[in-house]
Write a protein that holds these residues in place. Structure first.
Motif, PDB file in Angstrom:
ATOM      1  N   ARG A 169      17.509 -37.685 -37.924  1.00  0.00           N
ATOM      2  CA  ARG A 169      17.147 -37.195 -39.315  1.00  0.00           C
ATOM      3  C   ARG A 169      15.955 -36.273 -39.326  1.00  0.00           C
ATOM      4  O   ARG A 169      15.798 -35.080 -39.682  1.00  0.00           O
ATOM      5  N   LEU A 170      14.804 -36.971 -38.907  1.00  0.00           N
ATOM      6  CA  LEU A 170      13.441 -36.548 -38.954  1.00  0.00           C
ATOM      7  C   LEU A 170      13.362 -35.275 -37.799  1.00  0.00           C
ATOM      8  O   LEU A 170      12.848 -34.468 -37.878  1.00  0.00           O
ATOM      9  N   SER A 171      14.004 -35.780 -36.652  1.00  0.00           N
ATOM     10  CA  SER A 171      13.712 -34.579 -35.606  1.00  0.00           C
ATOM     11  C   SER A 171      14.492 -33.272 -35.660  1.00  0.00           C
ATOM     12  O   SER A 171      14.304 -32.119 -35.759  1.00  0.00           O
ATOM     13  N   GLY A 172      15.655 -33.527 -36.434  1.00  0.00           N
ATOM     14  CA  GLY A 172      16.574 -32.195 -37.053  1.00  0.00           C
ATOM     15  C   GLY A 172      15.734 -31.422 -38.050  1.00  0.00           C
ATOM     16  O   GLY A 172      15.658 -30.289 -38.118  1.00  0.00           O
ATOM     17  N   ALA A 173      15.191 -32.229 -39.039  1.00  0.00           N
ATOM     18  CA  ALA A 173      14.259 -31.607 -40.123  1.00  0.00           C
ATOM     19  C   ALA A 173      13.318 -30.856 -39.529  1.00  0.00           C
ATOM     20  O   ALA A 173      12.962 -29.684 -39.939  1.00  0.00           O
ATOM     21  N   ILE A 174      12.398 -31.490 -38.719  1.00  0.00           N
ATOM     22  CA  ILE A 174      11.367 -30.721 -37.822  1.00  0.00           C
ATOM     23  C   ILE A 174      12.027 -29.292 -37.293  1.00  0.00           C
ATOM     24  O   ILE A 174      11.280 -28.083 -37.355  1.00  0.00           O
ATOM     25  N   ALA A 175      13.088 -29.602 -36.341  1.00  0.00           N
ATOM     26  CA  ALA A 175      13.490 -28.372 -35.603  1.00  0.00           C
ATOM     27  C   ALA A 175      13.953 -27.132 -36.617  1.00  0.00           C
ATOM     28  O   ALA A 175      13.886 -26.130 -36.113  1.00  0.00           O
ATOM     29  N   ARG A 176      14.515 -27.542 -37.754  1.00  0.00           N
ATOM     30  CA  ARG A 176      14.995 -26.471 -38.520  1.00  0.00           C
ATOM     31  C   ARG A 176      14.033 -25.894 -39.331  1.00  0.00           C
ATOM     32  O   ARG A 176      14.225 -24.675 -40.077  1.00  0.00           O
ATOM     33  N   ALA A 199       9.026 -29.232 -46.263  1.00  0.00           N
ATOM     34  CA  ALA A 199       8.186 -28.343 -45.589  1.00  0.00           C
ATOM     35  C   ALA A 199       8.455 -27.146 -45.113  1.00  0.00           C
ATOM     36  O   ALA A 199       8.034 -26.281 -44.720  1.00  0.00           O
ATOM     37  N   GLY A 200       9.522 -26.731 -46.172  1.00  0.00           N
ATOM     38  CA  GLY A 200       9.910 -25.412 -45.647  1.00  0.00           C
ATOM     39  C   GLY A 200       9.035 -24.282 -46.055  1.00  0.00           C
ATOM     40  O   GLY A 200       9.064 -23.331 -45.712  1.00  0.00           O
TER      41      GLY A 200
END
Length: 203
Positions: A75-82, A39-40
């Motif tokens: 993995r999910l929360s880290g991807a959202i935070a980034r 989603a970047g």
């Protein structure tokens, strides 16, 4: 069970398992993480749910099989935070257990008046996902974080607003429109300006 609308600048992800209180299986969490990781290119990401519960956390049978301690949550929360764009959790109802992580990783949280918030890991005999207590403490402070994680308290939407766990309470029929409205300036700005402001806010 995960619906994605990625046709515009704002991606909307909907957890769609209302008959099971939107409880999450490993496959659903992996799909959510896959979406967040690609989603970047989105200018904004909205997470919401179908029905009257955002998510009850781990599916009971999946939790018994080890999902409660899986690294897929992190993995999910880290991807959202980034993500460089604006991320909003549009909480259509109660948020419980490990599902708290994806909402805590978002830039903003808005919720309907009937939403409740609880994270009963200690009662269940598990540690929370590593990033969740730190993110929660950054929002509401260590004592209130312990109230939820160690005191086992179920927090109302009104208390969550006072604490700073949510940023706005919105009627159900207005929830997604409000989330999109909050994204409007970010979508209209140059991507590097929006990403730069987000980075400055995060320190």
């Amino acid at each position: 069970m995960i619906q994605l609308d990625d046709t515009g600048d704002i991606w909307t992800v909907t957890i769609d398992r209302p008959d099971k209180a939107n409880s999450l299986t490993h496959a659903m969490l992996s799909e959510l993480a896959d979406i967040a990781e690609r989603a970047g290119s989105a200018r904004a990401l909205i997470l919401t749910g179908n029905g009257t519960v955002f998510s009850a956390g781990a599916d009971l049978e999946a939790a018994k099989a080890g999902l409660a301690v899986s690294d897929v949550w992190e993995r999910l929360s880290g991807a959202i935070a980034r993500l460089p764009g604006l991320t909003i959790a549009a909480l259509n109802g109660t948020l419980a257990g490990g599902a708290m992580g994806m909402a805590l990783a978002c830039d903003m949280r808005i919720a309907v008046p009937t939403a409740k918030f609880f994270y009963p890991v200690m009662k269940l005999g598990f540690l929370p996902q590593p990033s969740d207590p730190a993110r929660m403490s950054a929002l509401i402070g260590p004592a209130r974080t312990k109230l939820i994680l160690m005191g086992g308290q179920k927090i109302t939407a009104q208390d969550a607003l006072v604490f700073g766990l949510v940023d706005r309470i919105v009627e159900p029929e207005d929830l997604l429109a409000e989330a999109c409205s909050l994204c409007a300036d970010t979508v209209a700005a140059k991507p590097e300006i929006a990403a730069g402001i987000k980075a400055l806010c995060q320190g």
